[in-house]
Scaffold this active site. Structure first.
Site, short mmCIF file in Angstrom:
data_model
loop_
_atom_site.label_atom_id
_atom_site.label_comp_id
_atom_site.label_asym_id
_atom_site.label_seq_id
_atom_site.Cartn_x
_atom_site.Cartn_y
_atom_site.Cartn_z
N LYS A 1 7.24 -34.81 -7.33
CA LYS A 1 5.90 -34.31 -6.69
C LYS A 1 6.30 -34.42 -5.50
O LYS A 1 5.60 -33.69 -4.63
CB LYS A 1 4.69 -34.86 -7.33
CG LYS A 1 4.52 -34.34 -8.64
CD LYS A 1 3.02 -34.60 -9.18
CE LYS A 1 2.63 -34.04 -10.42
NZ LYS A 1 3.51 -34.64 -11.70
C1 LIG Z 1 3.85 -34.29 -12.76
C2 LIG Z 1 4.88 -34.67 -13.53
C3 LIG Z 1 5.37 -33.86 -14.70
C4 LIG Z 1 5.00 -32.62 -15.09
O1 LIG Z 1 5.20 -31.58 -14.23
P1 LIG Z 1 4.62 -30.16 -14.44
O2 LIG Z 1 4.82 -29.41 -13.19
O3 LIG Z 1 2.84 -30.34 -14.46
O4 LIG Z 1 4.95 -29.52 -15.53
C5 LIG Z 1 6.58 -34.48 -15.20
N1 LIG Z 1 6.98 -35.64 -14.92
C6 LIG Z 1 6.42 -36.52 -14.00
C7 LIG Z 1 7.20 -37.96 -13.54
C8 LIG Z 1 5.34 -36.04 -13.16
O5 LIG Z 1 4.85 -36.69 -12.27
#
Ligand SMILES: *Cc1c(COP(=O)(O)O)cnc(C)c1O
Length: 435
Positions: A107
């Protein structure tokens, strides 16, 4: 380029409006009016380019009408500051490691690029902006880190008191200056409701220039396609039938992958890999999309019962299930399978997965059984050390914490406790931001 609503009832808007508003008025999601294509020369020469050069080219195709080349270069220089290496795990299976950012999860890419863009708009207009974001954990830390000390931006992060891990809480509550952590005595849904109500409140909007930083923001979505190009480029000679498995919750990451494919990156198939929150794999099987309450699992960042970016996927494929099935397969896995996989991959290949990456690894393995001669990439979205408590029990060894995480865990928490009442929240915002 203009941005349209997936529901098609709101007027097309500029990039600035799509980013600062977050969501169109008709309750849809913003999407670019067309997806630009990369040139064949770029695809041919990509292997020789750096991650930043690749990112700049992709960014330029989307944003060059709205933001100058020089500014975009600055965005990339300041946000894509860490690598996303492709590591071989076993024959034909590679991990794209997206966890080298400051909060050790993917993220960071979207949040940091968005912070650059929002701060650019704030500076350009000479206005102070207020970012509100509700978090159940990981989004909050990425946003706090990305916006820390960004000029002209005040950030309030709402999280449910006692309902996120200590680790996550410290990654949100140990900032000062322009970042304020609001500990809400309620649930994540209460936090979201407070943020949504604030956006509908005239007085707050007028006084504070509210901006949302949640995961559906287009400025967070598009930069996530950068690393698909870069990951692909690192395959060097092995580019026939490339399958990419994406551990999914809200499906922003997978949507960004589909965008990369539509831009011309020759990805053979995507795997939508989920934990038992399996609305999308079920949709792929039955054609019915039935959102449910989310269930708790050890891959907690994917505990999403009603994935918000799914609407974008339907929109891209014109709601055509058969076209979606040509590009995406999907499977779900439970916690037992996830834990077994972490143990097995560690034993056999000396590679340490985190629970999210383990779900992606499982999905990739399934897909590769069915497609001969494929090269597989799974996305490793978080550093395994973030889940040391779970992982140490599985591999029966200590997991080394990266220094950044150790440092955060030793800091003192600073939060402001509020009830879930909107009037108290509003009063607090007006009082704090008075100037
Ligand atoms: C947010 C997150 C996801 C999921 O990603 P999306 O874009 O919401 O599908 C997967 N793994 C981690 C570690 C995350 O923080």
């Amino acid at each position: 380029m203009k941005y349209l609503s997936t529901k098609g009832r709101a007027e097309p808007v500029s990039l600035r409006e799509a980013v600062l508003k977050g969501m169109p008025d008709d309750g849809g999601l913003f999407f670019p009016e067309h997806i630009p294509r990369v040139s064949t020369e770029f695809l041919r020469e990509m292997d020789a380019l750096s991650f930043q050069e690749i990112s700049l080219e992709v960014a330029r195709l989307f944003f060059s009408e709205d933001i100058s080349e020089e500014e975009l270069e600055g965005f990339i220089r300041n946000s894509i500051t860490f690598d996303a290496p492709l590591k071989r795990v076993k024959e034909n299976v590679y991990s794209l490691e997206l966890f080298f950012g400051p909060t050790l999860a993917f993220k960071d890419f979207g949040a940091r690029f968005m912070a650059e863009m929002v701060s650019y708009f704030a500076k350009k207009e000479g206005k102070k902006l207020t970012v509100l974001v509700a978090t159940s954990g990981d989004t909050g830390s990425a946003v706090a880190n990305a916006f820390y000390q960004k000029e002209g931006i005040e950030v309030f992060i709402l999280y449910p008191s006692g309902k996120i891990s200590k680790n996550q809480e410290l990654q949100i509550t140990t900032y000062d200056k322009n970042i304020t952590a609001l500990e809400i005595k309620g649930t994540f849904d209460d936090c979201q409701r407070l943020v949504k109500t604030a956006f509908l409140d005239r007085e707050l909007n007028d006084r504070l220039n509210l901006t949302s930083a949640n995961s559906i923001n287009i400025a967070r979505l598009i930069p996530q396609s950068f690393y698909y190009f870069y990951g692909f480029s690192q395959l060097k000679g092995r580019k026939e039938r490339v399958i990419i498995s994406v551990p999914s919750g809200n499906f922003g990451n997978l949507t960004a992958g589909i965008i990369a494919k539509k831009m011309g990156l020759p990805i053979h198939k995507f795997v939508a890999s989920t934990n038992i929150n399996d609305a999308v794999p079920l949709y792929l099987k039955t054609g019915r999309f039935e959102p449910k309450e989310s269930k708790r699992t050890i891959s907690s960042a994917m505990d999403v019962g009603d994935p918000s970016n799914f609407a974008r996927i339907l929109y891209i494929y014109g709601n055509d299930l058969n076209r979606i099935r040509e590009d995406i397969v999907g499977w779900s896995f439970d916690d037992e399978e996830t834990k077994d996989t972490i143990g097995e991959v560690y034993q056999r290949y000396d590679y340490l997965l985190d629970p999210h990456g383990a779900v992606a690894f499982l999905g990739l393995s399934k897909a590769m059984e069915e497609i001969n001669g494929a090269s597989g990439i799974f996305l490793e979205t978080a550093h395994p050390a973030k889940f040391f408590d779970i992982i140490e029990l599985i591999i029966k060894r200590k997991v080394e914490l990266p220094s950044g995480l150790r440092e955060v865990l030793s800091k003192r928490k600073r939060s402001i406790i509020l009830s879930r009442s909107f009037s108290e929240f509003k009063g607090f915002l007006l009082e704090t931001t008075k100037r």
